[in-house]
Scaffold this motif. Structure first.
Motif, PDB file in Angstrom:
ATOM      1  N   UNK A  51       0.874  -1.165   0.000  1.00 19.92           N
ATOM      2  CA  UNK A  51       0.000   0.000   0.000  1.00 19.92           C
ATOM      3  C   UNK A  51       0.916   1.221   0.000  1.00 19.92           C
ATOM      4  N   UNK A  52       0.706   2.107  -0.969  1.00 22.84           N
ATOM      5  CA  UNK A  52       1.572   3.271  -1.158  1.00 22.84           C
ATOM      6  C   UNK A  52       0.810   4.562  -0.921  1.00 22.84           C
ATOM      7  N   UNK A  53       1.521   5.596  -0.561  1.00 22.07           N
ATOM      8  CA  UNK A  53       0.964   6.941  -0.562  1.00 22.07           C
ATOM      9  C   UNK A  53       1.777   7.765  -1.554  1.00 22.07           C
ATOM     10  N   UNK A  54       1.072   8.393  -2.476  1.00 24.02           N
ATOM     11  CA  UNK A  54       1.721   9.207  -3.498  1.00 24.02           C
ATOM     12  C   UNK A  54       0.698  10.170  -4.097  1.00 24.02           C
ATOM     13  N   UNK A  55       1.187  11.080  -4.876  1.00 25.61           N
ATOM     14  CA  UNK A  55       0.315  12.023  -5.585  1.00 25.61           C
ATOM     15  C   UNK A  55       0.632  11.943  -7.070  1.00 25.61           C
ATOM     16  N   UNK A  56      -0.401  11.700  -7.874  1.00 28.08           N
ATOM     17  CA  UNK A  56      -0.243  11.724  -9.328  1.00 28.08           C
ATOM     18  C   UNK A  56      -1.535  12.217  -9.965  1.00 28.08           C
ATOM     19  N   UNK A  57      -1.644  12.109 -11.285  1.00 29.87           N
ATOM     20  CA  UNK A  57      -2.812  12.669 -11.980  1.00 29.87           C
ATOM     21  C   UNK A  57      -4.117  11.976 -11.607  1.00 29.87           C
ATOM     22  N   UNK A  58      -4.061  10.754 -11.056  1.00 34.44           N
ATOM     23  CA  UNK A  58      -5.291  10.075 -10.659  1.00 34.44           C
ATOM     24  C   UNK A  58      -5.667  10.340  -9.200  1.00 34.44           C
ATOM     25  N   UNK A  59      -4.852  11.102  -8.488  1.00 34.85           N
ATOM     26  CA  UNK A  59      -5.153  11.408  -7.083  1.00 34.85           C
ATOM     27  C   UNK A  59      -6.390  12.278  -6.990  1.00 34.85           C
ATOM     28  N   UNK A  60      -7.178  12.067  -5.942  1.00 36.49           N
ATOM     29  CA  UNK A  60      -8.400  12.833  -5.726  1.00 36.49           C
ATOM     30  C   UNK A  60      -8.114  14.184  -5.086  1.00 36.49           C
ATOM     31  N   UNK A  61      -6.956  14.329  -4.563  1.00 34.00           N
ATOM     32  CA  UNK A  61      -6.548  15.577  -3.921  1.00 34.00           C
ATOM     33  C   UNK A  61      -5.042  15.609  -3.909  1.00 34.00           C
ATOM     34  N   UNK A  62      -4.489  15.697  -2.714  1.00 31.05           N
ATOM     35  CA  UNK A  62      -3.030  15.642  -2.601  1.00 31.05           C
ATOM     36  C   UNK A  62      -2.653  14.166  -2.562  1.00 31.05           C
ATOM     37  N   UNK A  63      -1.861  13.729  -1.608  1.00 28.09           N
ATOM     38  CA  UNK A  63      -1.473  12.322  -1.557  1.00 28.09           C
ATOM     39  C   UNK A  63      -2.683  11.419  -1.339  1.00 28.09           C
ATOM     40  N   UNK A  64      -2.765  10.354  -2.124  1.00 23.82           N
ATOM     41  CA  UNK A  64      -3.784   9.327  -1.995  1.00 23.82           C
ATOM     42  C   UNK A  64      -3.109   8.011  -1.653  1.00 23.82           C
ATOM     43  N   UNK A  65      -3.908   7.036  -1.240  1.00 19.87           N
ATOM     44  CA  UNK A  65      -3.412   5.681  -0.994  1.00 19.87           C
ATOM     45  C   UNK A  65      -3.717   4.811  -2.204  1.00 19.87           C
ATOM     46  N   UNK A  66      -2.745   3.971  -2.555  1.00 17.77           N
ATOM     47  CA  UNK A  66      -2.804   3.084  -3.713  1.00 17.77           C
ATOM     48  C   UNK A  66      -2.379   1.693  -3.284  1.00 17.77           C
ATOM     49  N   UNK A  67      -2.681   0.691  -4.107  1.00 19.71           N
ATOM     50  CA  UNK A  67      -2.232  -0.668  -3.856  1.00 19.71           C
ATOM     51  C   UNK A  67      -1.474  -1.172  -5.083  1.00 19.71           C
ATOM     52  N   UNK A  68      -0.451  -1.986  -4.825  1.00 18.92           N
ATOM     53  CA  UNK A  68       0.330  -2.615  -5.875  1.00 18.92           C
ATOM     54  C   UNK A  68       0.552  -4.070  -5.463  1.00 18.92           C
ATOM     55  N   UNK A  69       0.563  -4.990  -6.456  1.00 20.70           N
ATOM     56  CA  UNK A  69       0.687  -6.426  -6.189  1.00 20.70           C
ATOM     57  C   UNK A  69       1.965  -6.962  -6.817  1.00 20.70           C
ATOM     58  N   UNK A  70       2.646  -7.851  -6.110  1.00 18.27           N
ATOM     59  CA  UNK A  70       3.907  -8.432  -6.579  1.00 18.27           C
ATOM     60  C   UNK A  70       3.618  -9.686  -7.394  1.00 18.27           C
ATOM     61  N   UNK A  71       4.240  -9.797  -8.581  1.00 18.54           N
ATOM     62  CA  UNK A  71       4.067 -11.007  -9.374  1.00 18.54           C
ATOM     63  C   UNK A  71       5.194 -12.002  -9.062  1.00 18.54           C
ATOM     64  N   UNK A  72       5.183 -13.138  -9.728  1.00 17.85           N
ATOM     65  CA  UNK A  72       6.148 -14.209  -9.463  1.00 17.85           C
ATOM     66  C   UNK A  72       7.589 -13.786  -9.760  1.00 17.85           C
TER      67      UNK A  72
END
Length: 176
Positions: A51-72
């Motif tokens: 689970x990450x916190x970052x700000x990019x063009x898809x953020x709803x405001x300033x920093x948002x929380x995101x999820x990323x999954x690890x592959x094999x």
């Protein structure tokens, strides 16, 4: 880099061995970018979800929380926004995913609170990572009238740790 120095923005991971700490290895997150001033991340107990916190063009405001999954192959998926139940018009930060993989603690400057920033908890309702229970403020026994964040719980569940700027020896301190 091979000498352990930073190669730019992003994340690295290291492991402690009997001889000390390994050289940090870059964590490859597809499409990772951060336009904001702050970033951060936490790993799930099984080390397959971040689970990450970052700000990019898809953020709803300033920093948002995101999820990323690890592959094999050890490559992390493109960050997926956790949605509007968690993320608001201001900063969400310092995520901590409990050992059950469903309970998320995080800091927010937008959800109703007691101070400049408070700690909240929400529970993931399905496998989409975008459906969450309404975030609940951890209350006055945890949150102060100042800035609070970086909440984490020991695996045993016996103690929690957090950072606050109130009743400190210095600027900010860690509390148990």
């Amino acid at each position: 880099k091979e000498d352990g120095s930073s190669d730019g923005s992003g994340f690295s991971i290291t492991h402690r061995t009997a001889n000390g700490w390994e050289i940090p290895q870059e964590v490859d997150v597809i499409g990772y970018g951060n336009d904001g001033e702050f970033s951060g991340a936490c790993l799930s107990a099984d080390k397959m979800v971040m689970v990450l916190t970052l700000e990019d063009k898809s953020s709803r405001g300033k920093n948002d929380l995101y999820v990323s999954f690890c592959d094999a192959d050890g490559v992390w998926s493109h960050p997926k926004n956790l949605g509007s139940t968690i993320n608001s018009f201001d900063h969400e930060y310092s995520p901590f995913l409990a050992a059950d993989g469903k309970t998320l603690y995080f800091g927010s400057q937008s959800h109703a609170g007691y101070g400049g920033a408070d700690i909240f908890v929400a529970r993931r309702l399905d496998g989409s990572w975008t459906k969450w229970s309404r975030p609940l403020n951890l209350g006055r026994s945890v949150n102060t009238y100042g800035w609070d964040g970086h909440f984490s719980v020991e695996a045993s569940g016996e103690f929690a740790y957090m950072t606050s700027y109130i009743n400190t020896i210095g600027s900010a301190d860690i509390f148990r």
